[in-house]
Design an enzyme around this catalytic site. Sequence first.
Site, PDB file in Angstrom:
ATOM      1  N   SER A 109      -0.005  12.638   5.760  1.00  0.00           N
ATOM      2  CA  SER A 109      -1.396  12.293   5.462  1.00  0.00           C
ATOM      3  C   SER A 109      -1.720  10.812   5.666  1.00  0.00           C
ATOM      4  O   SER A 109      -2.876  10.421   5.573  1.00  0.00           O
ATOM      5  CB  SER A 109      -1.745  12.690   4.018  1.00  0.00           C
ATOM      6  OG  SER A 109      -0.927  12.006   3.104  1.00  0.00           O
ATOM      7  N   LYS A 162      -5.968  11.969  -5.074  1.00  0.00           N
ATOM      8  CA  LYS A 162      -6.175  10.819  -4.198  1.00  0.00           C
ATOM      9  C   LYS A 162      -7.555  10.191  -4.410  1.00  0.00           C
ATOM     10  O   LYS A 162      -7.690   8.961  -4.455  1.00  0.00           O
ATOM     11  CB  LYS A 162      -6.027  11.257  -2.735  1.00  0.00           C
ATOM     12  CG  LYS A 162      -4.603  11.636  -2.353  1.00  0.00           C
ATOM     13  CD  LYS A 162      -4.518  12.145  -0.921  1.00  0.00           C
ATOM     14  CE  LYS A 162      -3.085  12.490  -0.540  1.00  0.00           C
ATOM     15  NZ  LYS A 162      -2.969  13.015   0.828  1.00  0.00           N
TER      16      LYS A 162
END
Length: 799
Positions: A704, A747
């Site tokens: 990611s 996140k």
Amino acid sequence: MNDNTPAEYVLPVVPIRDGIVFPGTEMILTFGRQRSVSAIESAQANGKRVVLVMQRNPNINDPTPSDMYTVGCIGEIVQMMKNEGEINALVRGITRVDVINYESLEPYFVARVLERKDDVEDTDEVRALTRHLTNELRRAVNLGKSVDFLTFMNIMSGANTLQLSFQIAGVLDIKPGERQDLLEVNSVKSRLNEEISHLSREVKILELEKKIANKTQEKFDKNVREQVLRERMKTIEKELGEETENKDIKLLADKIKRAGMPPDVREKAEKELSRFAQMSQYNPEASYVRSYLDWLVELPWAIASPNNVNLKDAEKVLDRDHYGLKKIKERILEYLAVMKLRAHAEEIAAREEEKKDGKTEKKEHTAKSAPTILCFVGPPGVGKTSIGKSIARALGRKFVKMSLGGIRDEAEIRGHRRTYVGALPGRIIQGIKQAGTKNPVFMLDEIDKVGTDFRGDPSAALLEALDPEQNYAFSDHYLEVPFDLSGVFFITTCNVLDTIPPALRDRLEIIHFPGYTEEEKFHIGTDYLFEKQREISGVPTDTIRLSNEAMYEIIRRYTREAGVRNLEREIANLFRKVAKKLAEGNSLKKHLFSLTPRDLPKYLGPYKFTSYFAEKKDEIGMSTGLAWTEAGGDILFIEIALMPGRGTLTLTGQLGDVMKESGQAALSYIRSRWKVLGLAEKFYQKIDIHIHVPEGAVPKDGPSAGAAIATALVSALTKIPVRRTVAMTGEITLRGRVLEIGGVKEKVIAAHRAGIKTLILPKNNKKDLEDIPKNVLNDLTFHFVEHMDHVLKVALARS
């Protein structure tokens, strides 16, 4: 000659292997060696006196003068009888002598000997020693010491001190060397002291022997008594015409009738009971059969908790016990609703069947009547186990917890065969017995930590228990009869799914537990943990006031976790410090402690974690990425350094293979787009590129960070700074496409905490914003992208 002058004699000498004749005592001796026989015959013909001297080593068959002691005793032959080359003689001791020298060695020993005089004292101490010695001998005889009757009577009849000392020496149970020492002692007082020591030791040994014998006899008498009474009881019962069946057998038979077992199980139990009734109580197998029957009758074959599911009450219980976890609670309530409707439908079907046939028949189990097995997956400390307890409370059922962590033996699940010593059923059947109902809430904790070794695979043994198609007839090796687990509400928990075998995972309905957000931790700490730890520590109410800012500071700077265990520890630490101050003040009057963030280091020590915040200014070659960890979300910085070189790419920061591949893919994408980005065609041949992710001690992996690495590389190569308020996440391909990633909730919350204003997310992750708190969404600007061109347009300070 004066009486005090020792007499001197020349007499035959006979060596004795291990016996000593004391003066005034008699002993029957057997002489078989030729030299000894000749000496005895000569003595018999000439005055009947012979010197008896003990050998130093009894194993020497033909001793020499050096092999014998120098102190012996003159013995008089009272009677003698020959028998096939041997002589049996009754010898009486006369006086002790010293062997001066041997005058002849053949055909037998002849020696010159000198009489030994005894040093006799007539004092109170000697008389006391004599009396004590006599009493000790009497005590020894009473304890079972074997003493010749005539000798005992001689000692007790008032023998003088010298005679007493020799008589006692003759009956002591001591080693030959110790007898020789007593013979050589001249002082009667010293000899008496030594004899008292030997006799006292012998008395102690006799007392111990008697004690052991008494215990053994008592045990034997008890067993005999019980056996006799049992036989008499049987006879009395027979005469009265009563059943001779044992009460234990009757009791077990009654329990089998009341247990509500299925027909096949009851048949097995009655068969084992019949075997048990025919066995003797001394048969080793009887205890095994008895234990087996006890397990069968104590299992709840027909006992079940009522299945009254009230959804509103269940929702109240879940909300009272746990903050947040909205989707988890909703899924559990759905599950309970299905259970309620299914139970209602089965009741209606049973009533209709009863009306039709006039009776209710038990239907065969099908998957339709069996519940799904729930599996709670999430990091430690997020409430997986405690929510299982809440479910049991909401259903009004018993709760059983079985920890599977570290189990490597299949027998822990399925039980041992009855043939093994100490065999027991498996932990599942033990848990059912402990619950006392056949439909408890059964939590299998840490199912991902089951091991495998030579003792079998416990996870494979769980397949039957957790399969709704099979668990209505779960087979335990110990029981040897099927047990219905279809009514059990199984819940499993784990931290990761990777270690669970695919066949077992396929039987579970997975429910993911995300880590708590900072806001959720704040409410849990304020509403639940604070009051709980106050009660545990004994601190009075309203003693501590913790500001909201202080609670947030504890969450941010003293804990870094997905759950709330460490948060609870820090709150407990706070209360302990306050409790100590109250106790040290010698007064338990109420004091008020108002704590702000500035006060925390005094109570909890220096900050344990540093919070990452966005950069102060736009930087060239540095971008902000987002990371997911078990402790929640975090931001990370990607740093790029360019140096003259030959096109080498270096990646550091303890990166995993996947993350390194992301860096290589980002560089390949930039090289393929050199013209669009305004770079020289062979720009990479004259520079070395170093990609570094700070906090090098922390392992990092995953795809990611691809978009953030590509953005930092473009910034470094084009000298265009990256906006400091922008953070991004997403996997990239060689063509520049941005792909979907996981952990969006954590996140986004981490970015918000760090002061980020703009977030770049893959377009396919737009659906994940539903789980994020509204106040977080309102503070952020989102850009959903499909390609790196869009990422660069938003992230770089100029196009």
